[in-house]
Write a protein that holds these residues in place. Structure first.
Motif, PDB file in Angstrom:
ATOM      1  N   THR A 176       5.745   4.159   1.127  1.00 40.79           N
ATOM      2  CA  THR A 176       5.540   4.210  -0.326  1.00 40.79           C
ATOM      3  C   THR A 176       5.450   5.628  -0.839  1.00 40.79           C
ATOM      4  OG1 THR A 176       4.323   2.130  -0.263  1.00 40.79           O
ATOM      5  CG2 THR A 176       3.992   3.503  -2.212  1.00 40.79           C
ATOM      6  N   LEU A 222      -1.283  -0.163  -0.852  1.00 38.90           N
ATOM      7  CA  LEU A 222      -1.083   0.928   0.100  1.00 38.90           C
ATOM      8  C   LEU A 222      -1.653   0.622   1.475  1.00 38.90           C
ATOM      9  CD1 LEU A 222      -1.790   4.110  -2.038  1.00 38.90           C
ATOM     10  CD2 LEU A 222       0.402   3.218  -1.294  1.00 38.90           C
ATOM     11  N   GLY A 231      -2.591   5.951   2.479  1.00 40.26           N
ATOM     12  CA  GLY A 231      -3.369   5.001   1.690  1.00 40.26           C
ATOM     13  C   GLY A 231      -4.191   5.635   0.592  1.00 40.26           C
ATOM     14  N   SER A 288       1.578   2.044   2.973  1.00 42.35           N
ATOM     15  CA  SER A 288       1.547   3.456   2.570  1.00 42.35           C
ATOM     16  C   SER A 288       2.639   4.289   3.236  1.00 42.35           C
ATOM     17  CB  SER A 288       0.179   4.078   2.813  1.00 42.35           C
ATOM     18  OG  SER A 288      -0.019   4.260   4.193  1.00 42.35           O
ATOM     19  N   SER A 345      -9.068   5.485  -1.487  1.00 39.47           N
ATOM     20  CA  SER A 345      -8.207   4.526  -0.797  1.00 39.47           C
ATOM     21  C   SER A 345      -8.895   3.173  -0.964  1.00 39.47           C
ATOM     22  CB  SER A 345      -8.049   4.875   0.683  1.00 39.47           C
ATOM     23  OG  SER A 345      -9.250   4.568   1.371  1.00 39.47           O
ATOM     24  N   ILE A 382       4.189   7.604  -4.407  1.00 40.85           N
ATOM     25  CA  ILE A 382       3.454   7.379  -5.652  1.00 40.85           C
ATOM     26  C   ILE A 382       4.219   8.038  -6.790  1.00 40.85           C
ATOM     27  CG2 ILE A 382       1.272   7.783  -6.873  1.00 40.85           C
ATOM     28  CD1 ILE A 382       0.909   5.953  -4.537  1.00 40.85           C
ATOM     29  N   SER A 439      11.284   6.473   0.868  1.00 45.90           N
ATOM     30  CA  SER A 439      10.367   5.347   0.756  1.00 45.90           C
ATOM     31  C   SER A 439      11.065   4.088   0.311  1.00 45.90           C
ATOM     32  CB  SER A 439       9.275   5.672  -0.269  1.00 45.90           C
ATOM     33  OG  SER A 439       8.556   6.800   0.145  1.00 45.90           O
TER      34      SER A 439
END
Lengths: 171, 291
Positions: free
Chosen positions: B27, B20, B163, B24, B139, B29, B47
């Motif tokens: 991205t 990340l 992050g 990040s 993070s 999760i 993402s």
């Protein structure tokens, strides 16, 4: 942000898992669902897409013994898992007691919810061969049926539980 | 058109956090996927990468240390329902978990995902708020622990920074003398997002006086919180039906004060009052912990 789809990676992901007792090793597109991979790549069309958003259970498969909606499962998550679909219920030429019970109890009308119902019931009976009624009602509460009104389905599960319970006692 | 992305499976939390650092902003999760996959189906996941944290052991533990219950962010609703530690230390959360979706959804969906998605109707949030839950957020270069009310800051909005990943939740231990009650209004008994939900935890002293009450109602305010002015109205008093009705009205007034009068207010005002009356009556008068 560049949304040109050609820029997305075309790289496939290799995954391997056990499917209905047999090892499988395939390449998948990383964003594909388990449902799409089962139906389109592996041509196992028993698992159905009813809603595609986890609200009907028609796409239910077992992953490590747990019932999950395959429409909500990313295919790469199958890697390393033990996966069961409705095609795996039969034992050679013989049907699984659940399938027999569904047939003899009139629990199949259009048949579209049936694979998901069978897999949810199997998840329960594999873990708990002697469930109480409220347990199999709960186990099937994530599977919708528009035809039967559920009564015959619940009776079929009760019937199969008795058969499997007896078989367990004898073995 | 379904969203397309790369799938990243980190082998450790450190690997996930390190990824990340540079990625990040590109991205998402992924834990259970029960929210993300619906967005992906609609083409709403922009993402480039999806990082799967569902197998990270550091986020999957349920443990009790010095009475404080810790639940990993990647623990599923099914695991919450089956956990003996949660049954002992936060049974209201187990009850709320059992109300989510279906068996299939509960086998995949996670506590961290419920919070990170930050739906106002999240069933795990009121129970966590009444337990004074803190959120551990990490993070690659930092670790912080925030009260849950500072993490969910609005509908579908969290205060997570780039992050950061939610790693676990820490619950305040409440002794056996506490009773709990969880209520929910939804279209059906399964496969329905809550229209309104309510978590209440309280304690009566030996004279039958309320010496602690924690109340949190979901889907009625922009950010989730405890209903402290309503709680204070009952504290130090012996509960009776008219007092409980007054508490319920304080909750609906707070709802209108914070959310304004909306199209739904005509429905939600009596509905939330009824729900609060039901929760507090069962809690203090019928003395049921969710019959």
């Amino acid at each position: 942000m560049n949304r040109n789809l050609k820029d997305r990676t075309q790289r496939l992901l290799r995954i391997s898992f056990v499917l209905n007792g047999m090892p499988v090793n395939i390449e998948v597109r990383p964003w594909e669902t388990a449902l799409a991979v089962l139906r389109e790549q592996l041509v196992l069309t028993g698992t159905k897409e009813g809603c595609g958003i986890g609200e009907c259970g028609a796409c239910t498969i077992l992953v490590d013994g747990f019932a999950v909606d395959s429409c909500l499962m990313l295919a790469p998550k199958l890697d390393g898992r033990k996966v069961e679909t409705v095609e795996g219920l039969r034992q050679g030429e013989a049907l699984h007691p659940l399938q027999e019970a569904f047939l003899s109890n009139g629990a199949v009308q259009c048949g579209y919810c049936t694979p998901g119902m069978l897999m949810s019931a199997k998840a329960l009976l594999d873990r708990n061969p002697n469930p109480e009624r409220d347990e199999w009602v709960e186990a099937l509460s994530g599977n919708l049926c528009r035809c039967t009104g559920y009564v015959q389905i619940l009776e079929a599960v009760e019937d199969a539980a008795k058969t499997l319970g007896k078989a367990k006692k004898l073995s | 058109m379904r969203s397309q992305f790369e799938y990243i499976l980190p082998r450790s939390l450190k690997e996930a956090l390190d990824f990340l650092v540079d990625h990040s902003s590109q991205t998402s999760i992924l834990a259970g996927g029960t929210d993300l996959m619906i967005a992906a189906r609609n083409g709403d996941v922009a993402s480039r990468y999806v990082v799967d944290v569902s197998r990270l052991e550091e986020m999957r533990a349920i443990a009790v240390t010095e009475g404080a219950l810790s639940i990993g962010a990647a623990v599923t609703y099914t695991e919450i329902m089956n956990s003996p530690q949660i049954a002992q230390w936060a049974p209201i959360l187990a009850r709320a978990a059992g109300c989510v979706g279906s068996v299939q959804i509960r086998n995949a969906g996670t506590l961290g995902g419920n919070v990170a998605n930050a739906s106002p109707a999240a069933d795990s949030v009121p129970p966590m708020l009444v337990h004074g839950a803190k959120v551990q957020i990490r993070s690659a270069s930092s670790e912080r622990c925030e009260p849950l009310e500072r993490v969910i800051v609005g509908p579908y909005r969290t205060s997570l920074r780039p992050g950061e990943i939610i790693t676990r939740f820490i619950f305040e231990p409440l002794g056996d003398e506490y009773r709990w009650n969880f209520q929910r209004i939804a279209r059906r008994r399964a496969l329905s997002v809550a229209r309104i939900n309510a978590a209440a935890i309280g304690r009566l002293d030996s004279r039958g006086v309320v010496d602690d009450l924690r109340l949190s109602i979901g889907s009625i305010t922009p950010e989730p919180s405890r209903m402290t002015s309503a709680e204070d109205h009952l504290k130090g008093k012996v509960p009776d039906p008219s007092l409980i009705q007054e508490v319920a009205e304080k909750v609906s007034q707070e709802m209108v004060r914070r959310s304004g009068v909306r199209d739904s207010t005509e429905y939600k005002r009596p509905a939330v009052e009824g729900l609060v009356v039901k929760a507090l009556t069962e809690l203090f008068i019928k003395q049921n912990c969710n019959a």
